[in-house]
Design an enzyme around this catalytic site. Structure first.
Site, PDB file in Angstrom:
ATOM      1  N   CYS A 197      60.196  58.282  -1.181  1.00 62.96           N
ATOM      2  CA  CYS A 197      61.061  59.465  -1.088  1.00 62.96           C
ATOM      3  C   CYS A 197      61.851  59.707  -2.364  1.00 62.96           C
ATOM      4  O   CYS A 197      62.300  60.827  -2.617  1.00 62.96           O
ATOM      5  CB  CYS A 197      62.004  59.316   0.098  1.00 62.96           C
ATOM      6  SG  CYS A 197      61.187  59.310   1.704  1.00 62.96           S
TER       7      CYS A 197
ATOM      8  N   GLU B 126      59.764  50.939  -4.858  1.00 60.08           N
ATOM      9  CA  GLU B 126      60.682  52.076  -4.779  1.00 60.08           C
ATOM     10  C   GLU B 126      62.088  51.568  -5.046  1.00 60.08           C
ATOM     11  O   GLU B 126      62.464  50.476  -4.594  1.00 60.08           O
ATOM     12  CB  GLU B 126      60.627  52.762  -3.412  1.00 60.08           C
ATOM     13  CG  GLU B 126      61.648  53.890  -3.315  1.00 60.08           C
ATOM     14  CD  GLU B 126      61.343  54.921  -2.245  1.00 60.08           C
ATOM     15  OE1 GLU B 126      61.925  56.012  -2.303  1.00 60.08           O
ATOM     16  OE2 GLU B 126      60.518  54.639  -1.366  1.00 60.08           O
TER      17      GLU B 126
ATOM     18  N   ASN C 280      54.569  62.721  -2.038  1.00 61.04           N
ATOM     19  CA  ASN C 280      54.761  61.450  -1.348  1.00 61.04           C
ATOM     20  C   ASN C 280      54.415  61.573   0.127  1.00 61.04           C
ATOM     21  O   ASN C 280      53.300  61.278   0.531  1.00 61.04           O
ATOM     22  CB  ASN C 280      56.210  60.979  -1.514  1.00 61.04           C
ATOM     23  CG  ASN C 280      56.514  59.761  -0.658  1.00 61.04           C
ATOM     24  OD1 ASN C 280      55.740  58.806  -0.655  1.00 61.04           O
ATOM     25  ND2 ASN C 280      57.595  59.779   0.089  1.00 61.04           N
ATOM     26  N   GLU C 281      55.337  62.040   0.940  1.00 61.75           N
ATOM     27  CA  GLU C 281      55.094  62.150   2.386  1.00 61.75           C
ATOM     28  C   GLU C 281      55.145  63.605   2.836  1.00 61.75           C
ATOM     29  O   GLU C 281      55.580  63.901   3.942  1.00 61.75           O
ATOM     30  CB  GLU C 281      56.152  61.350   3.156  1.00 61.75           C
ATOM     31  CG  GLU C 281      55.931  59.865   3.144  1.00 61.75           C
ATOM     32  CD  GLU C 281      56.981  59.121   3.967  1.00 61.75           C
ATOM     33  OE1 GLU C 281      56.697  57.999   4.389  1.00 61.75           O
ATOM     34  OE2 GLU C 281      58.089  59.665   4.182  1.00 61.75           O
TER      35      GLU C 281
END
Length: 655
Positions: free
Chosen positions: A242, A44, A373-374
């Site tokens: 993120c 990331e 993603n989350e």
């Protein structure tokens, strides 16, 4: 022999030792296949991991596309409130709104002896003596200026390399030169001066070391990629995290804007630039010189499966949580379908041609794609269903990775798993940022998971020495060892857990936002943390099949502080043991290899330990915690092993 030098020693005797623990290994009873993707890496762009990190560009804001176009550029002798008759001044110019490269600078030089424009780099520029630096730029001479002088300037102001480039013509032209450095400097700058007075337009001022990974022009930083290659990863997940979601949907990661000519890739402010008040980095942007093509190429270089993660139409729920309406979701779905075509499509297809035109006519053989993603809650699953259906209809062999949210337990987690089981999801991404004790306590986490449901991707995990997102978190030995204990539980359950990766991956010592991190670097040096060496010991010592290793007839999951997993590697005919002693005392172990009459008399032992739970590697002392390997002889019938307190030990035995 000190415990620091070698945390274990082997005793090839058959006598019983006081307090000895007997472990039974069954090398002929395989219980689960270990997938080639078991141990991978998660990339990331946080902590200056891409621009200023693995992407070897040394010029910050090379195309003047930051929100403040002159950010990163200094004019020491210029004053915006003056005519600058004894120097000069650069002015950013905005092109028409339909052009992807929106800005360039117009430089008016009134006195060549008094004017300079300087790029500060990413917390400086790391320059090495005798290395060559390749510089390129676009220029359009308007009046009088025919020679541009580029100089590398050390921290003390001395020039450590320079070259002059002749420019001519009133149309935009590409120019190039090379500068050889005569001194090493960790925080140099690039200075531009001019031989004549006049006016010149400049853009895309770029400088890379010639010595990049695989020697690719405008490529990746060699030492950082080598640390990844040394892990022998099974997959590369990219580009985040993120960062995929963005603080708002307009600021999400859009892969189509990261391919094609680098001068046409639209810059974007990095979503981590002002996320944490304790580490504000307003100059943190993404040039996308490291884009999706380069990620796929990196995965190929590493021999790793690419695992791209795409936006599902939800901005980061820790920020705005902005949603695209369901009736406007099609472009997001198209992005996923087009990405598969970009990776795997024939050059005759629209996006396959883009890949081929970039120099890779062969497919990248993409097998996995992550959606979201989350994300958590009902809105995610409404969108996930649309993506999954569209992908499976057009590309039935592509495996879709989903997520259970940002936490390893709780309401969101339970709801996520409930929904994903109903949807017959293939792989669920779980994340764990917890204290070291949590990792020790959860070595049995997957022992009783439902085997009829989705497989598990442990996509982000790291022990937090203080608290999640605390700037005081440390990559200490206590955290690393607790992760090792947890990994034994994941490997033991390799029939369920098929992908694992620590996160975050990289951090610049002067530009980080989040701790802890696997690999730390400055402008010249890099090092693996204690956690890195734990990951490497597991990933480079992987068998084909998990086999039982038992203590009193039970899996070794923390009894008296001991954790273990065992596997066999068919190609080398080896038994591989991974042992973790989480206690403060040494342990004496004996081994019964059930079903083997004898085994090889030479045993490879790799040990990792620290003198203190607080020990850490640093750039100045990168091997404070470092694996030690030795070959020890046995009689081929009995094996007894003393392992030191607070240690991870890998034992490789020929069958």
């Amino acid at each position: 022999m000190t415990r620091k030098l070698l945390a274990i020693f082997l005793i090839a005797l058959s006598v019983n030792l006081v307090g000895q623990t007997k472990l039974v290994v069954k090398p002929n009873d395989p219980i689960a296949k270990i997938q080639p993707t078991m141990y991978g890496i998660f990339f990331e762009d946080i902590n200056f991991a891409a621009d200023g990190g693995i992407y070897a560009e040394l010029v910050k804001n090379r195309s003047f596309e930051f929100f403040e176009p002159m950010m990163g550029w200094l004019e020491p002798n210029s004053d915006r409130h003056s005519l600058n008759l004894k120097s000069g001044k650069a002015t950013p110019i905005k092109r028409s709104s339909d052009e992807k490269n929106q800005h360039f600078i117009k430089i008016e030089v009134n006195d060549p002896s008094g004017y300079s424009i300087i790029n500060e780099g990413f917390r400086g520029m790391g320059i090495k003596k005798d290395d060559t630096y390749n510089l390129t730029f676009l220029a359009r001479e308007e009046k009088g200026i025919n020679h541009v002088i580029f100089s590398l300037v050390a921290q003390d102001g001395s020039i450590i390399g320079s070259d002059t480039v002749a420019v001519n013509g009133n149309k935009w032209e590409n120019y190039a030169t090379s500068i050889r450095a005569d001194k090493t400097c960790p925080k140099a700058k690039l200075q531009i001066t001019f031989a004549e007075k006049g006016i010149i337009d400049m853009d895309m001022i770029s400088m890379f070391p010639e010595d990049t990974w695989k020697g690719r022009p405008k490529g990746l930083r060699k030492d950082l990629v080598q640390l990844l290659a040394d892990m022998q990863p099974g997959f590369l997940r990219f580009p985040g995290g993120c960062i995929v979601e963005g603080r708002t949907l307009d600021r999400r990661y859009q892969w189509k804007k990261t391919v094609g000519p680098i001068e046409e890739r639209e810059n974007l402010v990095n979503r981590w630039n002002t996320e944490f008040a304790h580490r504000l980095t307003p100059d943190y942007y993404q040039s996308f010189g490291l884009g999706f093509f380069e990620y796929f190429q990196l995965a190929e270089d590493l021999g790793a499966q690419p695992l791209p993660i795409l936006s599902c139409g939800m901005a980061c729920q820790f920020n705005t949580g902005e949603l695209v309406p369901m009736e406007e979701l099609d472009p997001y779905v198209d992005d996923a379908l087009d990405l598969i075509e970009f990776a795997n499509g024939d050059p005759s297809t629209e996006w396959g041609k883009v890949r081929a035109d970039m120099g890779h006519p062969e497919p990248f053989n993409l097998k996995y794609i992550g959606i979201g993603n989350e994300q958590w809650g009902p809105e995610y699953f409404k969108r996930y269903k649309i993506f999954d259906k569209a992908i499976k209809e057009k590309y039935p062999d592509i495996v879709v990775v989903s997520g259970s949210g940002p936490f390893p337990d709780g309401e969101y987690f339970d709801y996520g798993w409930e929904q994903l089981k109903k949807l017959h999801a293939e792989i669920v991404d779980e994340h764990y940022y917890r204290p070291p004790q949590w990792f020790l306590d959860n070595a049995t986490r997957y022992d009783n998971y439902d085997r009829s449901g989705p497989k598990v991707f442990a996509g982000e995990y790291a022990a937090q020495s203080v608290a999640i997102a605390s700037p005081k978190n440390k990559n200490n030995w206590d955290c690393a060892l607790s992760e090792a204990a947890f990994i034994t539980g994941m490997e033991r359950n390799a029939d369920l857990v098929i992908m694992t990766s620590y996160a975050p991956l990289f951090a610049h010592v002067d530009g980080w936002q989040w701790t802890p991190d696997l690999i730390w670097f400055d402008n010249l040096k890099s090092m693996g943390s204690a956690n890195y060496y734990v990951q490497k010991m597991f990933s480079t010592n992987t068998g084909d099949d998990v086999v039982p290793i038992l203590l009193d007839g039970k899996d070794v999951t923390g009894q008296d502080g001991l954790y273990a997993t065992a596997s066999v590697k068919n190609s080398t005919n080896e038994i591989i043991l991974k042992l973790v002693n989480s206690t403060n005392t040494d342990k004496s172990l004996s081994f019964d290899f059930e079903g083997l009459k004898k085994f090889g008399k030479k045993v490879t032992v790799i040990s990792l330990t620290g003198s203190s739970p607080d020990d850490m590697n640093t750039l100045d002392n990168p091997k404070e915690i470092y694996p030690e390997e030795t070959i020890i002889k046995t009689n081929g019938k009995d094996m007894k092993l003393d392992i030191g307190a607070k240690s991870l030990v890998v034992v490789k035995i020929k069958k």
